[in-house]
Design an enzyme around this catalytic site. Structure first.
Site, PDB file in Angstrom:
ATOM      1  N   PHE A  65     -22.582  30.523  -9.891  1.00 42.67           N
ATOM      2  CA  PHE A  65     -22.798  29.874  -8.594  1.00 42.67           C
ATOM      3  C   PHE A  65     -23.285  28.446  -8.821  1.00 42.67           C
ATOM      4  CE2 PHE A  65     -23.520  34.428  -8.115  1.00 42.67           C
ATOM      5  CZ  PHE A  65     -22.642  34.738  -7.087  1.00 42.67           C
ATOM      6  N   GLY A 187     -13.782  19.980   0.522  1.00 41.04           N
ATOM      7  CA  GLY A 187     -12.717  19.767  -0.441  1.00 41.04           C
ATOM      8  C   GLY A 187     -13.134  20.349  -1.771  1.00 41.04           C
ATOM      9  N   CYS A 190     -13.044  24.560  -5.513  1.00 49.16           N
ATOM     10  CA  CYS A 190     -13.526  25.921  -5.282  1.00 49.16           C
ATOM     11  C   CYS A 190     -13.239  26.425  -3.873  1.00 49.16           C
ATOM     12  CB  CYS A 190     -15.024  26.001  -5.571  1.00 49.16           C
ATOM     13  SG  CYS A 190     -15.408  25.954  -7.333  1.00 49.16           S
TER      14      CYS A 190
END
Length: 361
Positions: A65, A187, A190
Site C-alpha cells: 500500500f 491518474g 494504479c
C-alpha cells in the site's frame, strides 16, 4: 490488457522460474496487485514446473500500500500489514519478516527521529481475501475522488464551495478527509488500471459492478468539465496560447502514466490551441508521450504570452511563484486551477480571473 484485465504473463514467467530453481521448501509471496484467485494459479504452476516433479511450496498474498513519492516512508510506517496465507508455517515466516516494523525495532531511513506511533495492525487472512483487499481498497479510494468531483459539479450549480463541503464531510471520522479533493480526477498507473481490472474480475464472476463503472465515467468526464471552463472564458481555443503547469499525475514524482494533464493537453491540441507546458520533474517523460507541445524550462516561460494558464499538478513550489510577474507577461490573465490548489483571493488580488472546480466565482 486491451479489455482491462490484468496481464499476468510476467507473473507466470517468474513463478515458472522459481519452480525450476527450487528443490526444497519455498514460500512464494505475491506483492503485485493481482486478481483474486491468482494464488491458486501460482500454486498450480509451482507444482507443474517444479524441478523433479514435486516440491513443497506455500503461496501467500502480501499486498503493498505504498504511495508514489513517499514509498519508503510508507513501507516503514504502514497503516496495516495484510498477510494472506493458507498455512501456519507461511504466517510465521511473514510475521518474523515484518517483526522489526511491527515492534518498531528499526532505524527509519527517512526521518531520523520519527514520532512515536502505535504499532500497525497485522491482519492475517486467507489468500483470496488478501488479494481482494488491495483491489477493493484502490477502488474505494477512486470512488471517494469521483464522489467529491460529482459534488463539485453540484456545488457550481447551486453556488456552494466544494472545499468547505469536503472539509465538513472529512471531519466525520467515518468518512475522513483523505481523497476528498476535487479537481481533474485521478491518474497514475494504479487507480485507473486497478479499477479496470476489478471491473473485469466482477464481470467474470457474474457480478455487475455498475457503481465502479460510474466512478470511471465521472473521472473521465473531468477533462470535459475543464475544457468547458476554458471555452467559457476564451470562447475559441483554436490559435490560443495556453500554458500548463504540471504534467505528472501527482507531485513529488515524474510519473505521467494516465496523467490528467496529458489528456487535457491532447484535447487542447485537438482544438487547435498552442500549448506550452512546465513540470519540475516530468517534462522529459511527457515529451516522449505527446508531440506538438513546447516544454518550457521555467513556469514563467510557460505562462509568457498565454491567454490561459492551467494548474494541472499541485507542485508545492507553484504556490510561491511570483504571480504578479506572471500576470504581467500573459496576454489574458486567466487561471484555471484544476487542483483547487491556489488561494482564490490572492489570485484575484494579483489581477487574475480565477476559476477552479466547484468553488464560487
Amino acid at each position: 490488457l486491451e479489455n482491462g484485465e490484468a496481464d499476468l504473463s510476467a507473473v507466470e514467467k517468474v513463478v515458472r522460474e522459481v519452480a525450476s530453481r527450487s528443490n526444497s521448501y519455498r514460500l512464494v509471496v505475491e506483492k503485485s496487485t493481482v486478481p483474486v484467485q491468482t494464488g491458486e494459479y501460482v500454486a498450480r504452476t509451482l507444482q507443474i514446473y517444479c524441478r523433479g516433479g514435486q516440491g513443497h511450496f506455500d503461496v501467500a498474498s502480501n499486498p503493498e500500500f505504498l504511495r508514489e513519492g513517499s514509498a519508503v516512508y510508507d513501507f516503514f510506517h504502514p497503516d496495516r500489514i495484510v498477510v494472506g496465507v493458507d498455512s501456519a508455517r507461511a504466517e510465521n515466516i511473514l510475521r518474523e519478516l515484518y517483526r522489526p516494523i511491527l515492534e518498531g525495532g528499526f532505524s527509519c531511513p527517512v526521518h531520523s527521529s520519527c514520532p512515536a506511533a502505535p504499532a500497525p495492525t497485522c491482519l492475517v487472512t486467507d489468500v483470496k481475501s488478501a488479494e481482494l483487499i488491495k483491489h477493493a481498497s484502490n477502488s474505494f479510494l477512486a470512488t471517494k475522488i469521483s464522489f467529491i468531483n460529482a459534488i463539485a459539479d453540484l456545488c457550481e450549480r447551486v453556488g456552494a464551495d466544494v472545499e468547505k463541503v469536503a472539509r465538513g464531510m472529512g471531519l466525520d471520522a467515518r468518512i475522513g478527509k483523505d481523497f476528498l479533493r476535487a479537481g481533474l480526477g485521478f491518474g497514475g498507473f494504479c487507480f485507473p488500471k486497478d479499477l479496470q481490472a476489478f471491473l473485469r474480475i466482477a464481470e467474470k464472476n457474474g457480478y455487475d459492478f455498475s457503481l465502479l463503472r460510474e466512478v470511471e465515467k465521472i473521472n473521465k468526464g473531468r477533462i470535459d468539465v475543464a475544457l468547458e471552463k476554458l471555452k467559457k472564458e476564451l470562447w475559441i481555443l483554436q490559435g490560443k496560447a495556453v500554458g500548463v503547469l504540471g504534467l505528472a499525475f501527482k507531485p513529488q514524482t515524474d510519473d505521467t502514466r494516465f496523467a490528467p494533464a496529458l489528456e487535457l493537453i491532447r484535447r487542447l491540441l485537438k482544438e487547435g490551441a498552442a500549448v506550452r507546458a512546465y513540470d519540475p520533474k516530468a517534462a522529459e517523460k511527457a515529451s516522449a508521450e505527446i508531440a506538438g507541445v513546447w516544454f518550457a524550462p521555467t513556469p514563467y516561460e510557460a505562462a509568457e504570452g498565454a491567454e490561459a494558464l492551467i494548474l494541472a499538478t499541485e507542485w508545492p513550489e507553484f504556490r510561491d511563484l511570483d504571480w504578479e510577474r506572471i500576470r504581467r507577461t500573459m496576454v489574458h490573465p486567466f487561471i484555471f486551477d484544476g487542483r483547487n490548489f491556489l488561494d482564490p483571493s490572492r489570485m484575484r488580488a494579483a489581477g487574475f480571473r480565477y476559476e477552479a472546480m466547484g468553488r464560487p466565482g
